[in-house]
Write an enzyme that holds these catalytic residues in place. Structure first.
Site: not given
Lengths: 152, 310
Positions: B56, B85
């Site tokens: 894709t 993070k």
């Protein structure tokens, strides 16, 4: 002598009557009615004239809004809401399903993005032949009202 | 006048009307016939794959480059600071969208693209969100059907295999239901089409039939859409018993209509034997290639006003 159940009348407040048996506690939690110091009377599995059981909630010094009444329609479509002043019924709410409900139900799909992002959950509500369906705005999955086990 | 999807988010196939679907298909056809290598010159498109999906992603990135645009982005979030993070998707999207003119994304959670569209300053194109939507797959399927049949209307379409969990077949059924097609659903009972799709078809008055075997269905079809019966959903004995009912081989295609085309979202495992590949009915590899044109069409319509309303 015929025994009669007595549920104390209230002077000011709201009476939610004709709640399907078993839904009373859920409604209490859903609307966080037990939070604060309001005096609440709850009747569970009370007999009705029709020979069925019902739940009933009386909340003193609290006035239900139409929005709350509409949300209640999801869980107790046959309930009635009576507003009481001086021990008299001064208003009755008709329950109508809201088109959308936001910020009050957790999506039952554990992989729905709404669980871990800074957004309110949102459901579009549709009355179908098989009953009321709530379609999540985010994950697009549809659920019946009874699918919602966790409430905010 | 702007085309109706100019500057719009493309999140769910159900957000698109019949005329918008036709516009995208006809634009894909135009771009396949007449390449436009400068159409997106000076446009920057972000390719954000929070979950890996190589084909894709390559198809999207090829589409951007074939139109002369530039691509920024990442192939999976594992190697990015986004994944490490703990930033929310909402914050990531606000920042990324400020760098680019549009972005397409893939995410493992349902609803991620819808949520992204609410925080993005640039149009978002959904490249798949968990088990929910993959609208560009449906658009390339529609384009392949149009290309091979010359129409999307009143076709006899069969879906075979995992119809319960396959979002591809759900979305394509919903899209084709706008075009008065007749459907034939062929699946083991455990993998049959979900009730909500059947209910939608009933509500629209669409014709459909249900089958537990490929035999007898093939002669009248225009489109045969194969998917994999997932082995892991059955025990070994049951699977061995089942699988012959849902495997297509070249011999079975004797006597079918000349215009029949066999489609498959790929990857194929063993549900289409390789002897089908050399028949005139096989179209799954061209279908995969059409993904580039369908995605070019979307980008062209979302980012420019070169293609008018149909």
């Amino acid at each position: 002598m015929k025994k009669q159940l007595k549920v104390e009348a209230i002077e000011h407040g709201t009476v939610i009557d004709h709640i399907s048996s078993g839904q009373g506690i859920k409604i209490l939690r859903f609307f966080a009615l037990s939070e604060g110091n309001k005096r609440i009377t709850i009747g569970l599995n009370l007999p009705t004239y029709a020979g069925e059981n019902k739940d009933l909630i009386k909340i003193e010094n609290t006035v239900f809004s139409q929005q709350q009444a509409n949300q209640l329609a999801l869980f107790a479509p046959n309930a009635t809401i009576n507003l009481i002043e001086n021990f008299e019924v001064v208003n009755k709410f008709k329950l109508a399903l809201p088109e959308q409900i936001a910020g009050v139900l957790l999506c039952p799909n554990s992989n729905c993005i709404s669980h871990n992002e800074p957004v309110d959950s949102r459901f579009n509500i549709k009355q179908e032949q098989a009953g009321v369906k709530l379609k999540c705005h985010y994950c697009e999955k549809s659920f019946t009202a009874t699918s919602f086990k966790e409430l905010h | 006048m702007s085309n109706p999807i100019y500057n719009k988010h493309i999140i769910s196939i159900s957000d698109l009307s019949r005329s918008e679907l036709e516009l995208i298909v006809s634009t894909a056809n135009d771009l396949k016939q007449n390449p436009r290598p400068d159409l997106l010159k000076n446009k920057v498109v972000a390719s954000c794959f929070f979950e890996a999906s190589t084909r894709t992603r390559l198809s999207f990135e090829t589409a951007v480059q074939r139109l002369g645009g530039s691509v920024i982005g990442f192939p999976d979030s594992g190697n990015t600071s986004l994944g490490k993070k703990g930033e929310t998707l909402a914050d990531s999207v606000q920042v990324i969208s400020s760098y680019c003119d549009a972005f397409f994304m893939r995410h493992n959670q349902e609803g991620a693209a819808r949520l992204a569209s609410e925080f993005s300053s640039a149009p978002v194109i959904n490249g798949g969100d968990g088990s929910n939507q993959h609208p560009t797959q449906t658009l390339l399927d529609l384009f392949s059907i149009y290309e091979t049949q010359g129409t999307l209307e009143k076709l006899q379409v069969a879906f075979v295999g995992d119809l319960k969990y396959g979002r591809t077949v759900h979305s394509l059924t919903q899209a084709l239901s706008l075009f008065d097609c007749e459907f034939h659903f062929i699946a083991p009972a455990a993998l049959s089409m979900p009730d909500y799709i059947i209910d939608e078809l009933k509500a629209k008055g669409c014709k459909y039939t249900l089958h537990d075997h490929l035999d007898g269905v093939l002669p009248n079809l225009d489109i045969l859409y194969m998917t994999r019966v997932q082995k892991e959903r059955f025990d070994e004995t049951e699977y061995q018993h089942l699988k012959s009912s849902f495997i297509l081989n070249a011999n079975m295609l004797e006597g079918v209509k000349e215009n029949l085309k066999v489609l498959h979202p790929l990857p194929r495992i063993d549900e289409i034997t390789t002897d089908v590949d050399s028949t005139p009915y096989a179209y799954y590899f061209q279908q995969a290639k059409n993904g580039v044109y369908a995605r070019q069409a979307l980008l062209a319509l979302v980012l420019t006003n070169e293609f008018g309303d149909k």
